[in-house]
Design an enzyme around this catalytic site. Structure first.
Site, PDB file in Angstrom:
ATOM      1  N   ARG A  48       0.840  -1.204   0.000  1.00 20.55           N
ATOM      2  CA  ARG A  48       0.000   0.000   0.000  1.00 20.55           C
ATOM      3  C   ARG A  48       0.876   1.256   0.000  1.00 20.55           C
ATOM      4  NH1 ARG A  48      -1.810   2.051   4.577  1.00 20.55           N
ATOM      5  NH2 ARG A  48      -2.342   0.063   5.549  1.00 20.55           N
ATOM      6  N   TYR A 100     -14.983  16.731 -17.835  1.00 20.94           N
ATOM      7  CA  TYR A 100     -15.429  15.372 -17.552  1.00 20.94           C
ATOM      8  C   TYR A 100     -16.439  15.425 -16.402  1.00 20.94           C
ATOM      9  CZ  TYR A 100     -15.432  10.518 -16.232  1.00 20.94           C
ATOM     10  OH  TYR A 100     -15.835   9.249 -15.923  1.00 20.94           O
ATOM     11  N   ASP A 172      -6.193  18.474 -16.077  1.00 23.65           N
ATOM     12  CA  ASP A 172      -6.559  17.103 -16.441  1.00 23.65           C
ATOM     13  C   ASP A 172      -6.046  16.890 -17.865  1.00 23.65           C
ATOM     14  OD1 ASP A 172      -7.821  14.805 -17.385  1.00 23.65           O
ATOM     15  OD2 ASP A 172      -9.666  15.153 -16.255  1.00 23.65           O
ATOM     16  N   LYS A 197      -7.479   5.639 -19.915  1.00 19.64           N
ATOM     17  CA  LYS A 197      -7.722   6.024 -21.306  1.00 19.64           C
ATOM     18  C   LYS A 197      -6.490   5.759 -22.179  1.00 19.64           C
ATOM     19  CE  LYS A 197     -11.499   7.176 -19.266  1.00 19.64           C
ATOM     20  NZ  LYS A 197     -11.788   8.540 -18.796  1.00 19.64           N
TER      21      LYS A 197
HETATM   22  C1  LIG Z   1     -12.376   9.096 -17.673  1.00 22.46           C
HETATM   23  C2  LIG Z   1     -11.962  10.445 -17.277  1.00 22.46           C
HETATM   24  C3  LIG Z   1     -11.816  10.789 -15.925  1.00 22.46           C
HETATM   25  C4  LIG Z   1     -12.128   9.823 -14.789  1.00 22.46           C
HETATM   26  O1  LIG Z   1     -11.264   8.744 -14.760  1.00 22.46           O
HETATM   27  P1  LIG Z   1     -11.661   7.252 -14.261  1.00 22.46           P
HETATM   28  O2  LIG Z   1     -10.429   6.481 -14.566  1.00 22.46           O
HETATM   29  O3  LIG Z   1     -12.874   6.835 -15.039  1.00 22.46           O
HETATM   30  O4  LIG Z   1     -11.951   7.342 -12.813  1.00 22.46           O
HETATM   31  C5  LIG Z   1     -11.387  12.067 -15.630  1.00 22.46           C
HETATM   32  N1  LIG Z   1     -11.126  12.969 -16.596  1.00 22.46           N
HETATM   33  C6  LIG Z   1     -11.270  12.670 -17.916  1.00 22.46           C
HETATM   34  C7  LIG Z   1     -10.976  13.720 -18.934  1.00 22.46           C
HETATM   35  C8  LIG Z   1     -11.685  11.397 -18.298  1.00 22.46           C
HETATM   36  O5  LIG Z   1     -11.835  11.120 -19.603  1.00 22.46           O
END
Ligand SMILES: *Cc1c(COP(=O)(O)O)cnc(C)c1O
Length: 377
Positions: A48, A100, A172, A197
């Site tokens: 962890r 998002y 992000d 992603k």
């Molecule tokens: C998918 C996504 C998230 C969230 O991520 P998870 O892995 O689904 O928790 C945040 N920001 C963007 C731009 C995303 O495409």
């Protein structure tokens, strides 16, 4: 070094004990202590807190983003949660109106009751952003290009405004990835990723990450505590998959982007398409900013089908090569009707569709779109 070389160098460590060229996966959750000194035999004690595979991935991602320290989490949302939790009740966050949709949901539904205050703002409106920054603002959240309508935010400008007020900027960077945009080079302080992603890249691993520009950042220290004590961490196998994803990130993203550009141009010229949202087109209102702060427009695009929601859904249903599923960044092309996914608070027009372009051949994808748009009315 160029990104592609750095990506291979940063993820390639020959195992010193076996000579294995690909790093082994360390599933062990615990690590032994010396019988004489009771010191740990190696640098690890309990998974962890840290683990060889997580360490390797965190270091590689930090290198590729040009940051000092990386931290990996069990999902993108876990990364966001850990960062928001590092603030204090009473702190204020500036959050984009368009991003998002689960990011502001987490802030509103979990962290607002806990004591964070926030202002939602249109990030391309500089005056509105300036007006939203208060003296207790600790964090300005940025997502560029934004989900789902690919609006850009001027990173240098927002960073300057935030810093003047003593706030930090987190970008992000899930959509552009460090292949196409490096927010830390543009004076942002923190990069956030949903590694689910493009970094994972194959739609088979959930993960998130934060990269801090400055290792001595007070917030970075606090987030590390939250990561290790709160434990929203990815498994060693997930980290191994994410490091593998980094090795091909450059070639995947550039190939997907070239196809996205061809698709965007095809759609823009199609009589059944009302509008295309893609920063690689001259029709994009922020094309100049895209050229200035990005190495390319990326592989995500949205478009409005002429007509109503049912027309968009019909086109979506007619497609044979695109998978009708949410999310993005995998090798398979995806199409989705964001208004259905996001519900009543969506910013997406009812007749819009969002596309994540995969690694299929551009001509096949364009032919599929062409037949799907030709239904009789
Ligand atoms: C998918 C996504 C998230 C969230 O991520 P998870 O892995 O689904 O928790 C945040 N920001 C963007 C731009 C995303 O495409």
């Amino acid at each position: 070094m160029h990104f592609d070389t750095l990506a291979i160098q940063a993820t390639h460590q020959t195992d010193p004990t076996t000579g294995a060229v690909v790093p082994p996966i360390h599933l062990s959750t615990k690590f032994e202590r010396d019988p004489e000194t009771y010191e740990l035999v190696g640098p690890y004690g309990y998974t962890r807190f840290s683990n060889p595979n997580r360490d390797a991935f965190e270091g590689a991602l930090a290198t590729l983003e040009g940051g000092a320290v990386g931290m990996a989490f069990g999902s993108g949302q876990a990364a966001t949660m850990s960062l928001l939790q590092a603030l204090r009740p009473g702190d204020h966050v500036v959050m984009p109106r368009q991003c998002y949709f689960s990011t502001p949901m987490l802030l509103e539904q979990v962290f607002h009751p806990w004591g964070l205050t926030y202002t939602r703002v249109e990030m391309s409106d500089v005056q509105a952003v300036q007006a939203a920054i208060h003296e207790n603002t600790r964090l300005v959240w940025v997502e560029t290009p934004s989900n789902p309508l690919l609006t850009l935010t001027d990173l240098l400008l927002i960073a300057q405004m935030a810093h003047e007020a003593g706030a930090l900027v987190v970008a992000d960077n899930t959509w552009p990835t460090p292949v196409l945009q490096r927010p830390l080079d543009l004076n942002c302080d923190i990069v956030m990723h949903s590694t689910t992603k493009y970094i994972g890249g194959h739609s088979d691993v959930l993960g998130g990450a934060l990269v801090f520009k400055d290792a001595n950042n007070e917030l970075a220290t606090r987030v590390r505590q939250i990561q290790q004590l709160g434990g929203a961490v990815p498994s060693p196998f997930d980290c191994w998959l994410l490091s593998r994803g980094l090795r091909t990130l450059g070639v995947r993203v550039r190939a997907q982007q070239a196809t996205a550009q061809a698709i965007a141009e095809f759609l823009e010229g199609h009589s059944r398409v009302e509008r295309v949202y893609y920063p690689g087109l001259d029709s994009h209102p922020q094309r100049a900013l895209a050229k200035q702060q990005m190495n390319g427009p990326g592989a995500m695009l949205s478009f409005d089908v002429k007509g109503e929601a049912e027309d968009a859904l019909r086109v979506c249903g007619n497609l044979k090569l695109f998978t009708r599923a949410t999310s993005l960044g995998g090798t398979e092309s995806l199409i989705e009707h964001r208004p259905t996914i996001e519900g009543i608070h969506t910013m997406a027009p009812p007749n819009s569709l969002r596309m994540s372009v995969g690694l299929e051949h551009a001509e096949d994808l364009i032919a599929d779109l062409d037949q799907a748009l030709k239904y009789g009315r």
